[in-house]
Scaffold this motif. Sequence first.
Motif, PDB file in Angstrom:
ATOM      1  N   TYR A 359      94.612 -73.188  93.811  1.00 43.33           N
ATOM      2  CA  TYR A 359      95.772 -72.436  94.290  1.00 43.33           C
ATOM      3  C   TYR A 359      96.728 -72.102  93.151  1.00 43.33           C
ATOM      4  O   TYR A 359      97.234 -70.975  93.038  1.00 43.33           O
ATOM      5  N   ARG A 360      96.977 -73.055  92.271  1.00 47.80           N
ATOM      6  CA  ARG A 360      97.889 -72.831  91.162  1.00 47.80           C
ATOM      7  C   ARG A 360      97.333 -71.815  90.169  1.00 47.80           C
ATOM      8  O   ARG A 360      98.090 -71.104  89.505  1.00 47.80           O
ATOM      9  N   GLY A 363      96.798 -68.448  93.177  1.00 50.84           N
ATOM     10  CA  GLY A 363      97.765 -68.086  94.201  1.00 50.84           C
ATOM     11  C   GLY A 363      97.147 -67.914  95.569  1.00 50.84           C
ATOM     12  O   GLY A 363      97.824 -67.484  96.508  1.00 50.84           O
ATOM     13  N   ILE A 452     100.255 -69.425  88.669  1.00 53.28           N
ATOM     14  CA  ILE A 452     100.081 -68.928  90.023  1.00 53.28           C
ATOM     15  C   ILE A 452     100.178 -67.409  90.066  1.00 53.28           C
ATOM     16  O   ILE A 452     101.110 -66.807  89.575  1.00 53.28           O
ATOM     17  N   GLY A 453      99.146 -66.835  90.685  1.00 54.59           N
ATOM     18  CA  GLY A 453      99.127 -65.389  90.858  1.00 54.59           C
ATOM     19  C   GLY A 453      98.727 -64.610  89.653  1.00 54.59           C
ATOM     20  O   GLY A 453      98.621 -63.388  89.722  1.00 54.59           O
TER      21      GLY A 453
END
Length: 458
Positions: A359-360, A363, A452-453
């Motif tokens: 997730y990190r 994202g 993230i992202g």
Amino acid sequence: MAITGQAAPLPTKVCIGWGLGTLGPVTVLTATNVVLLRYLTDYVGIAAAVGASLIAFSKVFDAFIDPALGALSDRTKSRWGRRRPYLILGSALLSVAVIAIFSVPDFADVQLRVIYVGAILLFYAVAYSLFTIPYLSMPAEMTDSYHERSRLMSWRVYAVGLSQIVASVLGPMLLGTLGGGEGAYFWMAMVFVPIILGSAWIAFAATRDAPFTEPAAHVHYPFAVLVRSVAANRPFLVLIMVKFLTLMSLGVQAVFAFFFAHVLKLSDSALGTYFLFSSLALIASQPLWLWLLRRTGDKKQVYMIALAVGIPAFLSWFAAAPGDPAVLMYLRAVIIGISGGGAILMGQSLLPDTMEYDYRRTGLRREGIFSGIYTTVEKLAGAIGVAFVGAMLSASGYVAGRGGDTAQPESAIQAIYLIMGILPATISTLGIVGLLFYNLTEARLKATSSAIGLGATS
């Protein structure tokens, strides 16, 4: 309300309730690992290699559908959240499956018995995954704290210990009390049903106000994208490699019933007493492993220590013989239980860490997919473990029967010794070696937050 995680401690009642959710599924899993193969060979009259192949095939089949079930839970929208509805559905189907598994009709044609067992095992495998995959996805959503996850998982390990007592202690004791025939297995399964349903409802209710996340607007990922994402998550790859090795021990557990009956010449009740000591040691060891984790701050290091503790006890089975003092058997049980308690706790604690790492980096919330891959490895490892046991027994001349007391040749006895001692010790050693390549520390996990992202792949 969607929540992305929290560092504050989770309420103890949430941790206990979620942990108890595993009581039913692990009870069934442990029972099938320990007594199912012997039930199929000694009471249903199916050859060891055939019975083991049926169990292994059901696990392989389930392994291929697990990632899809994980993706399904990622996409689910309901008033109860993405994961919680599957706790109820999975437990209901699992209750039906366990009754059907241990009540094989007395078909005169053994081929019909084989077909029935194969079909029911496929149904059981799907039911187990419908519960387990969403359940294992929940910790990564419930907290983003590196150490809080270990605390949360410790309550699951307590429940695993209770499950082992129910399945490996109460189960064999029931079999002994009820005469050990085919009917005894049916009533053992009936005892399991309220445990399965009750524990699922407790987990469902306890997590009502727990943090959770909503599915993203677009959660369908092309297969090639998923492969690249998983391949870039090195900590997850190392973890599933190690878990593949160590989870083979679940399949190898099938040899315990043979070892106690044909090597030690002990009853099913004695087997239950052994697992009682092992399970109590597993439960009692949790504060020790959490203390060691607080002292070292390194889950990998504690995991390696836990695996190493059990190796001498595994190898000592070569010295076991009929008439040995009971204290020796129970000492082995305690050491193996302590080792297993640490290995289960650390292995389970690392899983949500690798989910958060994904997730990190990206994202994206894909806990279900990673849980599906994890359980795929679990099933394949168990399939290989139990298939190996069946193949070794058949190759050594093990004789199947319908009464449970068929005399076995010396070659079969020697094979049982080898499976009992060498295989788990080798598995633990390889697991320690594999963990040397795991590099996701708490500091590295926190440092990844800036990615993230951004699609980072480091």
